[in-house]
Design an enzyme around this catalytic site. Structure first.
Site, PDB file in Angstrom:
ATOM      1  N   ASP A  35       0.834  -1.367   0.051  1.00 27.46           N
ATOM      2  CA  ASP A  35      -0.584  -0.015  -0.249  1.00 27.46           C
ATOM      3  C   ASP A  35       0.885   1.030   0.421  1.00 27.46           C
ATOM      4  O   ASP A  35      -0.180   2.407   0.605  1.00 27.46           O
ATOM      5  CB  ASP A  35      -0.817   0.065   1.400  1.00 27.46           C
ATOM      6  CG  ASP A  35      -2.056  -0.872   1.077  1.00 27.46           C
ATOM      7  OD1 ASP A  35      -2.553  -0.890   0.317  1.00 27.46           O
ATOM      8  OD2 ASP A  35      -2.238  -1.032   2.265  1.00 27.46           O
ATOM      9  N   HIS A 239      28.622   5.346 -11.482  1.00 29.96           N
ATOM     10  CA  HIS A 239      27.565   5.202 -10.533  1.00 29.96           C
ATOM     11  C   HIS A 239      26.814   3.879  -9.145  1.00 29.96           C
ATOM     12  O   HIS A 239      26.157   3.478  -9.013  1.00 29.96           O
ATOM     13  CB  HIS A 239      26.215   5.080 -10.907  1.00 29.96           C
ATOM     14  CG  HIS A 239      25.906   6.115 -12.354  1.00 29.96           C
ATOM     15  ND1 HIS A 239      25.863   6.128 -13.453  1.00 29.96           N
ATOM     16  CD2 HIS A 239      26.749   7.071 -12.204  1.00 29.96           C
ATOM     17  CE1 HIS A 239      25.842   6.784 -14.063  1.00 29.96           C
ATOM     18  NE2 HIS A 239      26.510   7.819 -13.371  1.00 29.96           N
ATOM     19  N   ASP A 256      29.315  11.937  -4.089  1.00 29.98           N
ATOM     20  CA  ASP A 256      28.754  12.597  -5.184  1.00 29.98           C
ATOM     21  C   ASP A 256      27.345  12.818  -4.803  1.00 29.98           C
ATOM     22  O   ASP A 256      27.227  11.576  -5.325  1.00 29.98           O
ATOM     23  CB  ASP A 256      29.312  11.865  -6.430  1.00 29.98           C
ATOM     24  CG  ASP A 256      28.437  12.332  -7.589  1.00 29.98           C
ATOM     25  OD1 ASP A 256      27.372  13.141  -7.236  1.00 29.98           O
ATOM     26  OD2 ASP A 256      28.825  12.846  -8.911  1.00 29.98           O
ATOM     27  N   ASP A 267      24.257  19.446  -7.237  1.00 29.03           N
ATOM     28  CA  ASP A 267      25.447  18.087  -7.822  1.00 29.03           C
ATOM     29  C   ASP A 267      27.201  18.167  -7.880  1.00 29.03           C
ATOM     30  O   ASP A 267      27.601  19.027  -8.381  1.00 29.03           O
ATOM     31  CB  ASP A 267      25.373  17.739  -9.260  1.00 29.03           C
ATOM     32  CG  ASP A 267      25.434  16.405  -9.931  1.00 29.03           C
ATOM     33  OD1 ASP A 267      26.269  15.720  -9.166  1.00 29.03           O
ATOM     34  OD2 ASP A 267      25.629  16.417 -11.218  1.00 29.03           O
ATOM     35  N   HIS A 346      34.693   9.698 -18.629  1.00 27.17           N
ATOM     36  CA  HIS A 346      32.743  10.308 -18.877  1.00 27.17           C
ATOM     37  C   HIS A 346      33.081  11.425 -19.249  1.00 27.17           C
ATOM     38  O   HIS A 346      34.207  11.983 -19.255  1.00 27.17           O
ATOM     39  CB  HIS A 346      31.572  10.340 -17.233  1.00 27.17           C
ATOM     40  CG  HIS A 346      32.752  11.136 -16.099  1.00 27.17           C
ATOM     41  ND1 HIS A 346      32.834  11.837 -16.487  1.00 27.17           N
ATOM     42  CD2 HIS A 346      33.564  10.154 -15.549  1.00 27.17           C
ATOM     43  CE1 HIS A 346      33.684  12.824 -14.704  1.00 27.17           C
ATOM     44  NE2 HIS A 346      33.578  11.174 -14.486  1.00 27.17           N
ATOM     45  N   HIS A 350      27.520  18.401 -17.755  1.00 27.43           N
ATOM     46  CA  HIS A 350      25.675  18.874 -18.295  1.00 27.43           C
ATOM     47  C   HIS A 350      25.107  19.739 -17.570  1.00 27.43           C
ATOM     48  O   HIS A 350      25.630  20.710 -16.695  1.00 27.43           O
ATOM     49  CB  HIS A 350      25.049  17.260 -17.677  1.00 27.43           C
ATOM     50  CG  HIS A 350      25.181  16.442 -16.120  1.00 27.43           C
ATOM     51  ND1 HIS A 350      24.006  17.302 -15.310  1.00 27.43           N
ATOM     52  CD2 HIS A 350      26.026  16.037 -14.866  1.00 27.43           C
ATOM     53  CE1 HIS A 350      24.609  16.841 -14.292  1.00 27.43           C
ATOM     54  NE2 HIS A 350      25.944  16.056 -14.043  1.00 27.43           N
ATOM     55  N   HIS A 357      20.752  15.896 -14.811  1.00 27.26           N
ATOM     56  CA  HIS A 357      20.986  15.452 -16.152  1.00 27.26           C
ATOM     57  C   HIS A 357      19.659  17.121 -16.618  1.00 27.26           C
ATOM     58  O   HIS A 357      18.734  16.442 -17.127  1.00 27.26           O
ATOM     59  CB  HIS A 357      20.716  14.254 -17.024  1.00 27.26           C
ATOM     60  CG  HIS A 357      22.232  13.983 -16.059  1.00 27.26           C
ATOM     61  ND1 HIS A 357      22.556  12.936 -16.320  1.00 27.26           N
ATOM     62  CD2 HIS A 357      23.107  14.359 -15.094  1.00 27.26           C
ATOM     63  CE1 HIS A 357      23.445  11.968 -16.104  1.00 27.26           C
ATOM     64  NE2 HIS A 357      23.835  12.852 -15.008  1.00 27.26           N
ATOM     65  N   GLU A 380      32.902  18.395 -14.016  1.00 23.00           N
ATOM     66  CA  GLU A 380      33.351  17.125 -12.575  1.00 23.00           C
ATOM     67  C   GLU A 380      34.723  16.455 -13.709  1.00 23.00           C
ATOM     68  O   GLU A 380      34.424  15.037 -13.817  1.00 23.00           O
ATOM     69  CB  GLU A 380      31.872  16.860 -12.796  1.00 23.00           C
ATOM     70  CG  GLU A 380      31.128  16.154 -13.809  1.00 23.00           C
ATOM     71  CD  GLU A 380      30.009  15.615 -13.906  1.00 23.00           C
ATOM     72  OE1 GLU A 380      30.808  14.596 -12.627  1.00 23.00           O
ATOM     73  OE2 GLU A 380      28.797  15.916 -13.806  1.00 23.00           O
ATOM     74  N   TYR A 384      40.164   7.506 -12.930  1.00 26.51           N
ATOM     75  CA  TYR A 384      39.658   6.169 -11.816  1.00 26.51           C
ATOM     76  C   TYR A 384      40.216   5.506 -12.661  1.00 26.51           C
ATOM     77  O   TYR A 384      40.730   4.436 -13.205  1.00 26.51           O
ATOM     78  CB  TYR A 384      38.274   5.841 -12.234  1.00 26.51           C
ATOM     79  CG  TYR A 384      37.579   6.603 -12.485  1.00 26.51           C
ATOM     80  CD1 TYR A 384      36.408   7.431 -10.899  1.00 26.51           C
ATOM     81  CD2 TYR A 384      37.527   7.693 -13.950  1.00 26.51           C
ATOM     82  CE1 TYR A 384      35.591   8.432 -10.841  1.00 26.51           C
ATOM     83  CE2 TYR A 384      36.275   9.564 -13.243  1.00 26.51           C
ATOM     84  CZ  TYR A 384      35.726   9.564 -11.944  1.00 26.51           C
ATOM     85  OH  TYR A 384      35.111  10.327 -12.347  1.00 26.51           O
ATOM     86  N   ARG A 401      37.290  12.621  -7.799  1.00 24.45           N
ATOM     87  CA  ARG A 401      36.096  13.154  -9.322  1.00 24.45           C
ATOM     88  C   ARG A 401      36.082  14.506  -8.441  1.00 24.45           C
ATOM     89  O   ARG A 401      36.567  14.517  -6.599  1.00 24.45           O
ATOM     90  CB  ARG A 401      35.106  12.035  -9.171  1.00 24.45           C
ATOM     91  CG  ARG A 401      33.850  13.655 -10.363  1.00 24.45           C
ATOM     92  CD  ARG A 401      32.623  12.888 -11.249  1.00 24.45           C
ATOM     93  NE  ARG A 401      32.215  12.117 -10.654  1.00 24.45           N
ATOM     94  CZ  ARG A 401      31.555  10.586  -9.770  1.00 24.45           C
ATOM     95  NH1 ARG A 401      32.709  10.425 -10.727  1.00 24.45           N
ATOM     96  NH2 ARG A 401      30.770  10.571  -8.866  1.00 24.45           N
ATOM     97  N   GLU A 403      34.285  17.693  -8.288  1.00 21.50           N
ATOM     98  CA  GLU A 403      32.409  18.319  -9.051  1.00 21.50           C
ATOM     99  C   GLU A 403      31.891  19.543  -8.183  1.00 21.50           C
ATOM    100  O   GLU A 403      31.808  19.376  -7.815  1.00 21.50           O
ATOM    101  CB  GLU A 403      31.217  16.585  -9.335  1.00 21.50           C
ATOM    102  CG  GLU A 403      29.890  18.016 -10.079  1.00 21.50           C
ATOM    103  CD  GLU A 403      29.119  16.678 -10.638  1.00 21.50           C
ATOM    104  OE1 GLU A 403      28.965  15.618  -9.348  1.00 21.50           O
ATOM    105  OE2 GLU A 403      28.191  16.380 -11.338  1.00 21.50           O
TER     106      GLU A 403
HETATM  107  N1  GLY Z   1      24.738  12.562  -9.794  1.00 23.97           N
HETATM  108  C1  GLY Z   1      25.245  12.322 -10.980  1.00 23.97           C
HETATM  109  C2  GLY Z   1      26.215  13.094 -12.061  1.00 23.97           C
HETATM  110  O1  GLY Z   1      27.256  13.757 -12.023  1.00 23.97           O
HETATM  111  O2  GLY Z   1      26.577  13.440 -13.248  1.00 23.97           O
HETATM  112 MN    MN Z   2      27.458  14.308  -9.420  1.00 24.73          MN
HETATM  113 MN    MN Z   3      27.493  15.217 -11.930  1.00 21.70          MN
END
Ligand code: GLY
Ligand code: MN
Ligand code: MN
Length: 437
Positions: A35, A239, A256, A267, A346, A350, A357, A380, A384, A401, A403
């Site tokens: 529920d 991720h 992150d 972010d 990556h 973004h 995003h 960012e 790695y 990373r 960011e």
């Molecule tokens: N936290 C997702 C990204 O950095 O794109």
């Molecule tokens: Mn991020």
């Molecule tokens: Mn990001």
């Protein structure tokens, strides 16, 4: 929020649409289990135009309609349901508190929608996001078509509303920037608290709890996306969200995480030593990522192609990888052949806004678009180093990373998240101080 801001957005959209009609539903409530429902979050496009927070609602914009251009379909007030599930604006509230020209019960949409569509050449809507709604639109268009013999003209085109609306959302106005600053500032405070509360022997989820506690204390409803709290080798999983491992002395911790505030996201990523002190190899790699991030931020300015900041980051990362012996060869050739990709897989960022995003095209006619004041993007870069042949074991399992969220201004840029420390000395100072306390 000032209702006039939302009125202005609707008017701008109507101006861009011309004679068509826009129909936009909000997100449905999602079942979690049994529920239990997931906590409700409105559809970003719908909320951007209405600020209306309730499920089971649909917005219609009908430019030039004499009885009113802005129509909201929503739930009626219901004393019993409100006792169980919470307050509802109702039909009156939709008009009086949310500025609709007219409001109708959502249960009547099936009969009213075809009438609203009559003699409009285009229907602007979002297709593919909510399949049930797509069928409702097609059903309504068919009904108007069936009435054509009595003189009504049915819309000839169904047009993607996102095309127009997402360009509007891409350029953040003053009131939106204010909310993004708030999300950024809550998130920066949370990253500071995470640094203060990290120790060898604590678990990733315990640090996550510290972070998210600070989000909530700051007035954020929830994280803008699942928090990544990744110790040691987990940082090499981009991720990673299990957040269930113990934090080891000598490892780095990559976090992150960003708060959402009134449907606007922050972010932020920070990477720091679990014991408060970077080791030699950790520091060497960290300084490369930090230098690349600063070079990328410097490339964020109006009229510069979006690709510039990614290229700036890649240039500095490649130089650093050569200096540290992780890559060998001629610099430009290494960049052209993407030799850095085993360590940096990556892109550099973004768009950021209501969605983490966020919406908006990155290219126009196959060319990277030029940055404009009011755009917000993340910067960012990272490195790695998963264990692999030919890579000295001293680098193994280091994931870094950094960011930040950067607003394009008229003269350059503004880093909205610079309150979260990222210099080696500042991080070590903060964590040393905490240990002593
Ligand atoms: N936290 C997702 C990204 O950095 O794109
Ligand atoms: Mn991020
Ligand atoms: Mn990001």
């Amino acid at each position: 929020m000032d209702p006039l801001n939302f009125q202005r957005r609707r008017q701008e959209l109507m101006h861009l649409m011309g004679e068509g009609i826009a129909i936009l539903p909000t997100a449905p409530h999602q079942s979690r289990n049994g529920d239990v429902l997931f906590q409700y979050r409105p559809d970003s496009d719908f909320y951007y135009l209405t600020h209306f927070p309730e499920p089971e609602s649909t917005m219609v914009l009908a430019p030039g309609r004499p009885e009113g251009e802005y129509i909201l379909f929503c739930r009626e007030k219901d004393q019993l349901k409100e006792i169980w599930d919470g307050r509802r604006a109702g039909i009156e509230g939709a008009v009086n508190s949310y500025g609709a020209d007219q409001a109708f019960p959502i249960d009547e949409i099936e009969t009213i929608l075809p009438k609203l569509m009559e003699n409009r050449d285009k229907v602007y809507t979002i297709m593919g996001r909510y399949p049930e709604f797509d069928s409702e639109i097609i059903h309504a268009v068919t009904q108007v078509r069936n009435k054509q013999r009595s003189g009504a003209t049915a819309p000839g085109e169904i047009v993607d509303l996102g095309h127009v609306l997402h360009e509007m959302r891409l350029i953040k106005k003053k009131d939106e920037i204010k909310l993004m600053r708030q999300a950024a500032s809550i998130s920066a405070a949370a990253h500071i608290r995470a640094m203060e509360q990290t120790r060898p022997g604590r678990y990733e989820y315990q640090v996550q709890a510290e972070l998210e506690c600070e989000f909530r204390l700051g007035g954020s409803e929830w994280p803008a996306y699942p928090s990544i709290v990744a110790g040691g080798e987990n940082a090499c999983i981009l991720h990673y969200t299990e957040n269930n491992c113990v934090l080891n002395d000598g490892d780095l911790l990559l976090i992150d995480a960003g708060a959402e505030y009134d449907c606007y996201a922050a972010d932020i990523t920070r990477t720091f030593p679990v014991n408060g002190q970077f080791s030699g190899p950790q520091k060497a790699l960290y300084e490369v990522v930090l230098a690349s991030q600063k070079a990328a931020i410097d490339a964020v300015a109006p009229d510069r192609p979006l690709i510039d900041y990614h290229d700036a980051a890649v240039g500095v990362l490649t130089d650093g990888l050569i200096d540290l012996g992780l890559l060998s060869g001629e610099r430009n050739e290494l960049i052209e052949t993407h030799a850095y990709q085993p360590f940096y897989m990556h892109r550099t960022g973004h768009w950021l806004g209501m969605d983490v995003h966020d919406v908006g095209d990155y290219k126009i006619e196959d060319e990277w678009r030029l940055l404009e004041p009011g755009m917000v993007l993340t910067v960012e870069p990272g490195l790695y180093i998963s264990p692999r042949e030919g890579v000295d074991s001293k680098w193994h399992n280091i994931g870094i990373r950094i960011e930040d969220d950067v607003l394009v201004t008229r003269t350059g840029n503004e880093n909205l998240t610079d309150k979260a420390p990222k210099e080696v000395a500042d991080i070590e100072h903060l964590m040393r101080h905490e240990k002593a306390a």
